[in-house]
Design a protein around this motif. Structure first.
Motif, mmCIF file in Angstrom:
data_model
loop_
_atom_site.group_PDB
_atom_site.id
_atom_site.type_symbol
_atom_site.label_atom_id
_atom_site.label_comp_id
_atom_site.label_asym_id
_atom_site.label_seq_id
_atom_site.Cartn_x
_atom_site.Cartn_y
_atom_site.Cartn_z
ATOM 1 N N THR A 83 19.459 46.204 97.720
ATOM 2 C CA THR A 83 19.654 45.262 96.620
ATOM 3 C C THR A 83 18.360 45.167 95.803
ATOM 4 N N GLY A 84 18.506 44.825 94.525
ATOM 5 C CA GLY A 84 17.329 44.701 93.662
ATOM 6 C C GLY A 84 17.550 45.375 92.332
ATOM 7 N N ASP A 85 16.483 45.459 91.543
ATOM 8 C CA ASP A 85 16.536 45.999 90.193
ATOM 9 C C ASP A 85 15.855 47.363 90.117
ATOM 10 N N SER A 86 16.447 48.250 89.319
ATOM 11 C CA SER A 86 15.862 49.566 89.056
ATOM 12 C C SER A 86 16.234 49.982 87.642
ATOM 13 N N SER A 87 15.532 50.983 87.129
ATOM 14 C CA SER A 87 15.862 51.518 85.805
ATOM 15 C C SER A 87 15.445 52.967 85.730
ATOM 16 N N ILE A 88 16.057 53.704 84.780
ATOM 17 C CA ILE A 88 15.689 55.089 84.522
ATOM 18 C C ILE A 88 15.544 55.261 83.023
ATOM 19 N N ASN A 89 14.454 55.871 82.623
ATOM 20 C CA ASN A 89 14.211 56.160 81.209
ATOM 21 C C ASN A 89 14.267 57.666 81.018
ATOM 22 N N MET A 90 15.184 58.138 80.169
ATOM 23 C CA MET A 90 15.417 59.570 79.984
ATOM 24 C C MET A 90 14.970 59.999 78.592
ATOM 25 N N SER B 280 19.511 50.394 82.972
ATOM 26 C CA SER B 280 19.042 49.382 83.925
ATOM 27 C C SER B 280 20.133 49.077 84.927
ATOM 28 N N VAL B 281 19.740 48.947 86.207
ATOM 29 C CA VAL B 281 20.697 48.713 87.293
ATOM 30 C C VAL B 281 20.213 47.551 88.153
ATOM 31 N N THR B 282 21.123 46.614 88.430
ATOM 32 C CA THR B 282 20.851 45.550 89.386
ATOM 33 C C THR B 282 21.905 45.619 90.484
ATOM 34 N N VAL B 283 21.468 45.796 91.722
ATOM 35 C CA VAL B 283 22.387 45.865 92.861
ATOM 36 C C VAL B 283 22.375 44.513 93.564
ATOM 37 N N GLU B 284 23.543 43.825 93.549
ATOM 38 C CA GLU B 284 23.646 42.534 94.227
ATOM 39 C C GLU B 284 24.093 42.681 95.675
ATOM 40 N N GLN B 285 24.884 43.713 95.950
ATOM 41 C CA GLN B 285 25.429 43.883 97.302
ATOM 42 C C GLN B 285 25.737 45.352 97.526
ATOM 43 N N LEU B 286 25.382 45.858 98.716
ATOM 44 C CA LEU B 286 25.691 47.244 99.076
ATOM 45 C C LEU B 286 27.071 47.349 99.696
ATOM 46 N N ALA B 287 27.734 48.451 99.444
ATOM 47 C CA ALA B 287 29.006 48.722 100.122
ATOM 48 C C ALA B 287 28.727 49.065 101.579
ATOM 49 N N GLN B 288 29.629 48.650 102.453
ATOM 50 C CA GLN B 288 29.507 49.021 103.856
ATOM 51 C C GLN B 288 30.893 49.148 104.467
ATOM 52 N N LYS B 289 30.956 49.752 105.638
ATOM 53 C CA LYS B 289 32.224 49.983 106.335
ATOM 54 C C LYS B 289 32.377 49.009 107.498
ATOM 55 N N ASP B 290 33.615 48.844 107.957
ATOM 56 C CA ASP B 290 33.857 48.043 109.161
ATOM 57 C C ASP B 290 33.326 48.784 110.375
ATOM 58 N N VAL B 291 32.683 48.039 111.288
ATOM 59 C CA VAL B 291 32.198 48.601 112.549
ATOM 60 C C VAL B 291 32.552 47.632 113.678
ATOM 61 N N TYR B 292 33.252 48.161 114.702
ATOM 62 C CA TYR B 292 33.611 47.376 115.887
ATOM 63 C C TYR B 292 32.969 48.018 117.104
ATOM 64 N N GLN B 293 32.684 47.158 118.093
ATOM 65 C CA GLN B 293 32.256 47.664 119.390
ATOM 66 C C GLN B 293 33.118 47.044 120.475
ATOM 67 N N SER B 294 33.329 47.812 121.540
ATOM 68 C CA SER B 294 34.097 47.293 122.668
ATOM 69 C C SER B 294 33.180 46.471 123.578
ATOM 70 N N ASN B 295 33.760 45.877 124.602
ATOM 71 C CA ASN B 295 32.927 45.290 125.652
ATOM 72 C C ASN B 295 32.185 46.411 126.364
ATOM 73 N N THR B 296 31.181 46.067 127.156
ATOM 74 C CA THR B 296 30.417 47.102 127.857
ATOM 75 C C THR B 296 31.284 47.803 128.893
ATOM 76 N N ILE B 297 31.011 49.092 129.075
ATOM 77 C CA ILE B 297 31.765 49.939 130.003
ATOM 78 C C ILE B 297 30.751 50.560 130.952
ATOM 79 N N SER B 298 30.949 50.347 132.232
ATOM 80 C CA SER B 298 29.997 50.885 133.205
ATOM 81 C C SER B 298 30.344 52.319 133.616
ATOM 82 N N ASP B 299 31.632 52.656 133.580
ATOM 83 C CA ASP B 299 32.060 53.999 134.002
ATOM 84 C C ASP B 299 33.041 54.544 132.965
ATOM 85 N N ILE B 300 32.592 55.454 132.116
ATOM 86 C CA ILE B 300 33.437 55.950 131.027
ATOM 87 C C ILE B 300 34.495 56.928 131.511
ATOM 88 N N THR B 301 34.381 57.381 132.792
ATOM 89 C CA THR B 301 35.391 58.291 133.335
ATOM 90 C C THR B 301 36.499 57.528 134.065
#
Length: 448
Positions: A247-254, A105-126
């Motif tokens: 997140t939530g509950d799951s189970s596997i019966n083997m 039986s498995v209960t997931v309370e929280q998923l792992a995630q990575k840091d994500v940043y965004q810059s301010n908007t850029i009108s001309d990337i060149t």
């Protein structure tokens, strides 16, 4: 004029000589070359029969592989069926040999995630960044430094992309604007990303709302044990792979999958009996037809090796044999399987059957030993390979003998044709001289 001395002479002697040479060569070719051709055809038929036997041995090997302790996949006694409930995780296993029947039986309370940043908007990337200073990005315990001044946004992103712990892209976020997106390549707090920047041109990574995701670990409870790990994927010691997706509950019966054991053993018996029939058909002739395989010693040795393994005792104390579980041999050498008895044994004596067929490293089972033996038959020094090589070598020798004999016949009758041509010239000269003498005699007789 006379018809010729001894029937030769004149233009008829040439035709008669050519016809005679052809007849002589045909007769001698039949006595010299035809036996070689027949022998070669018989050997090729024997080689074709051996190839058919090798194919059937390979088919038997494929069936036996399911009972091999060292199989690259999962042997048939370690196969597991599973039923799952819930959608918070998925379950998988590359190798089921270490999985035990039961429920997880498995209960997931929280998923792992990575840091994500965004810059301010850029009108001309060149466009070139002016007075951007140094961009410092720390990933876990490693800090990367990038001089932004004088570089375009495209150049900066390209430089940052060289580092394996960084996932950096320019993304078009609306019809006119882009943002620079900076992520860690791995999730979890141990791989957290922090960004700082010197200089007066602010790229905006630390502005309000631009740190769009914060690194965190997966938090889950598996069979009552709490886990706090950086990845959403867990590989248990048993080999079970748990991938958290929400997140939530799951189970596997083997449960053990025993549904195919009896069928597979019956398939082995059928294929073994087919092999017995096939070998008999090629090694046992009758009153009118000789056996296709004249030297059956190799095949007898192979079948003796197989029978020795089948008839042997197994288990750590040599207490197991297939005869205990409804498998027997009749007077014609065919293997028979009592499926009722064997099915009962699968239910009541599962571990004993596994010991019999699969075995252990210190005492290999019937299937493990048989797989090794069958596999060795086609090795570079195996019985069937050696036999095949011997037949191929003999065919090559017969081909060489045929070519040599044929060349000698051609040489012999080419020389004979030359001699006949010389004899024709000599006989013609003698006939001409005889004709002149006859004319003188005829003239003298008429004058008198």
């Amino acid at each position: 004029m006379a018809d010729g001395i001894l029937g030769l002479g004149s233009s008829g002697s040439v035709d008669l000589s050519s016809e005679l040479i052809t007849k002589l060569k045909t007769a001698e070719s039949k006595s010299v070359l035809d036996p070689i051709t027949t022998n070669k055809e018989d050997t090729q038929a024997e080689l074709d029969a051996l190839t058919e036997i090798q194919t059937m041995v390979s088919e038997l090997l494929d069936l036996v592989d399911d009972f091999d302790l060292y199989t690259s996949g999962t042997n048939i006694f370690d196969e597991i069926t599973a039923t799952t409930s819930g959608s918070s995780v998925t379950f998988d296993a590359a190798d089921t040999s270490k999985l035990n029947p039961g429920t997880i039986s498995v209960t997931v309370e929280q998923l792992a995630q990575k840091d994500v940043y965004q810059s301010n908007t850029i009108s001309d990337i060149t466009s070139t960044i002016t007075n951007g200073g140094t961009l410092s990005i720390k990933v876990g315990d490693t800090t990367y430094y990038f001089d932004t001044t004088g570089k375009s946004y495209e150049d900066l992103v390209e430089e940052m992309s060289y580092y394996s712990k960084l996932d950096v892209n320019l993304e078009k976020v609306n019809n006119t604007d882009y943002r620079m997106i900076v992520k860690g390549t791995e999730s979890g707090t141990a791989n957290a990303v922090t960004i700082s920047q010197s200089g007066t041109t602010n790229l905006g990574f630390n502005d309000t709302g631009n740190h769009v995701l914060t690194a965190q670990n997966m938090e889950a409870t598996i069979d009552g044990v709490d886990y706090d790990v950086s990845s959403n994927k867990l590989t248990m010691e048993s080999g079970l792979i748990i991938q958290a997706v929400s997140t939530g509950d799951s189970s596997i019966n083997m449960e053990r999958d025993t549904s195919t054991i009896v069928t597979r053993i019956s398939d082995i018996a059928t294929k073994y009996n087919d092999l017995v029939d096939l070998i008999d058909s090629y090694t046992l002739g009758d009153e009118d037809t000789a056996a296709t395989i004249s030297d059956s010693s190799t095949l007898k040795s192979m079948m003796s090796g197989i029978k020795e393994i089948l008839f042997d005792s197994y288990g750590l104390n040599n207490e197991e044999s297939m005869f205990k579980y409804g498998i027997s041999f009749d007077s014609d050498g065919y293997m028979n399987v009592n499926t009722t008895t064997l099915t009962t044994a699968v239910t009541d004596n599962y571990d004993d059957l596994r010991e019999l067929f699969v075995g252990y490293a210190e005492k290999e089972g019937l299937g493990t030993r048989l797989k090794t033996y069958l596999d060795s038959l086609d090795s570079s020094t195996g019985l069937l390979t050696t036999y095949e090589d011997r037949l191929n070598t003999y065919i090559d020798t017969l081909s060489d003998d045929y070519d040599t004999a044929s060349e000698k016949l051609d040489e012999k009758y080419t020389a004979m044709a030359t001699q006949f041509a010389a004899y024709t010239v000599l006989i013609t000269q003698m006939e001409n001289a005889f004709a002149s003498l006859k004319l003188l005699i005829d003239t003298s007789t008429s004058d008198s």
